[in-house]
Design an enzyme around this catalytic site. Structure first.
Site, short mmCIF file in Angstrom:
data_model
loop_
_atom_site.label_atom_id
_atom_site.label_comp_id
_atom_site.label_asym_id
_atom_site.label_seq_id
_atom_site.Cartn_x
_atom_site.Cartn_y
_atom_site.Cartn_z
N ARG A 74 0.96 -1.33 0.16
CA ARG A 74 0.04 0.17 -0.04
C ARG A 74 0.71 1.30 0.05
NH1 ARG A 74 -3.75 2.30 4.33
NH2 ARG A 74 -5.33 3.51 3.11
N HIS A 78 0.50 4.25 -2.72
CA HIS A 78 0.29 5.64 -2.33
C HIS A 78 1.41 6.77 -2.73
CE1 HIS A 78 -3.29 5.46 0.45
NE2 HIS A 78 -3.20 4.35 0.12
N ASP A 79 2.72 6.09 -2.66
CA ASP A 79 3.76 6.71 -3.27
C ASP A 79 3.97 7.33 -4.54
OD1 ASP A 79 6.38 8.04 -2.66
OD2 ASP A 79 7.21 6.45 -3.99
N GLY A 84 4.50 10.89 -8.10
CA GLY A 84 5.48 9.73 -8.83
C GLY A 84 6.08 8.82 -7.76
N ASN A 105 -3.67 9.49 3.87
CA ASN A 105 -2.32 8.68 4.12
C ASN A 105 -2.17 8.51 5.45
OD1 ASN A 105 -1.42 8.45 1.71
ND2 ASN A 105 -0.24 10.37 1.57
N PRO A 175 -7.49 6.64 -4.75
CA PRO A 175 -8.85 6.00 -4.85
C PRO A 175 -9.43 5.93 -3.55
CG PRO A 175 -7.16 4.27 -5.81
CD PRO A 175 -6.49 5.87 -5.66
N HIS A 205 -5.36 -6.44 -2.72
CA HIS A 205 -6.34 -6.44 -1.40
C HIS A 205 -6.53 -7.92 -0.94
CE1 HIS A 205 -8.81 -2.38 -2.10
NE2 HIS A 205 -7.38 -2.56 -1.78
N ASP A 253 -9.74 -10.23 2.62
CA ASP A 253 -9.97 -11.52 2.19
C ASP A 253 -10.33 -12.33 3.53
OD1 ASP A 253 -10.16 -14.17 1.38
OD2 ASP A 253 -8.19 -14.09 0.41
N ASP A 261 -3.09 -14.61 -3.43
CA ASP A 261 -3.65 -15.62 -4.34
C ASP A 261 -4.88 -14.75 -5.30
OD1 ASP A 261 -5.91 -15.47 -2.42
OD2 ASP A 261 -5.24 -17.36 -1.48
#
Length: 333
Positions: A74, A78-79, A84, A105, A175, A205, A253, A261
């Protein structure tokens, strides 16, 4: 005949020499102008063991907590989406106005930062002043995928660390959990990533987690979100009752939370996407076919994910004379 053959060889040798000289001049111009291309072999001479050094640091951190995996992934995402892929998210400000201090953040887990900081310290001990924090973060993001059962892939290197890190520049660039497909696609397109890339990267995720507040609206508005599987909704309500402790988090999950997976996509087929921005990938017809393909074929998902990760790692990079190589990932030189 023999003298002609010798002259021919001499002429050919001159042409080869001129060609090599031209290539060398073009490469030199590219590097000096900040246009150098990323390459997996960028540190082959300056720090040939950089990837093994980072991998050892990641393994050590992972042995302490599995949160290392989703936190590092993550952090990389985010970076790259703000300024960039330049490690600008790593910078700490005494005034609390750096990129990491932006509201979007604040939920970044500290284990991701710690992974990169520790790896940088180990790299500096062997190759001082050579490897950027941005490259270390990119390597670590690949490593946590591999170490949790995901695909291996070559990481392109040669990024330099950015010189800007401002909280005010974050809003609207990342997002959120409730965005629809059009808005998600727009954000990725702004970073030269396709909707297909977005669907593949969402598969991260499969090892993520979220605090209850990020999806409570799907449970406790006027009605439960109809796209939620009712049994899954009841499970979430038990884990996240109203007014729950804000530190409580649940796995994205619920079935294989520590394995990278394709179960994330199979969960979407069953209405078990934690965020509405997850579930919309299946409910929207434009993205449904890709979700079904990834759910049915893990190899297909892994291939798309590695391609998208490499493309993500190219977003807004600084190379050549741009940026700097930080001595400390948390501070500008």
């Amino acid at each position: 005949m023999f003298s002609g053959l010798v002259r021919g060889r001499e002429s050919m040798g001159m042409e080869v020499w001129r060609f090599c000289l031209l290539v060398g001049m073009l490469l030199l111009m590219a590097v000096s102008g900040g246009e150098a291309q990323l390459s997996p072999s960028f540190y082959q001479l300056a720090c040939p063991n950089v990837e093994s050094i980072v991998r050892q640091a990641v393994v050590k951190k992972l042995s302490q907590t599995f949160v290392t995996v989703p936190a590092t992934l993550r952090l990389f995402f985010h970076d790259c989406f703000v300024e960039g892929c330049d490690a600008s998210v790593m910078v700490a400000s005494p005034s609390g106005d750096a990129e990491k201090d932006a509201p979007d953040n604040l939920s970044l887990a500290g284990d991701g930062f710690d992974t990169v900081i520790k790896a940088k310290q180990d790299v500096e001990a062997r190759c001082p002043g050579v490897v950027s924090c941005a490259d270390i973060l990119a390597i670590a993001a690949r490593d946590v995928v591999v170490l949790s059962g995901g695909p291996d892939f070559a990481v392109e290197l040669g990024r330099r660390d950015g010189l800007i890190s401002q909280a005010e520049r974050v809003a609207g660039r990342l997002p959120g959990p409730d965005l629809d497909l059009n808005r998600l696609s727009d954000l990725f397109r702004m970073n030269n990533l396709t909707t297909h890339d977005m669907i593949a990267l969402s598969g991260a995720h499969t090892v993520g987690f979220s605090h209850c507040s990020r999806f409570a609206g799907r449970l406790y508005s006027s009605a439960v979100d109809p796209s939620l599987n009712p049994a899954y909704a009841r499970l979430l309500m038990r884990a996240c009752p109203r007014d729950v402790d804000p530190t409580i988090a649940v796995n994205m999950d619920p079935f294989t939370p520590t394995v990278f997976d394709n179960l994330y996509y199979r969960n979407l087929l069953n209405g078990e996407g934690l965020f509405s921005s997850d579930q919309v990938l299946f409910t929207n017809l434009l993205s449904r076919s890709a979700v079904k393909r990834f759910a049915a074929n893990q190899t297909s998902f892994f291939g798309a994910f590695t391609t998208a990760m490499v493309r993500l790692g190219r977003v807004g990079v600084k190379t050549g004379s741009q940026g700097e190589i930080r001595n400390d990932c948390t501070a500008f030189n």
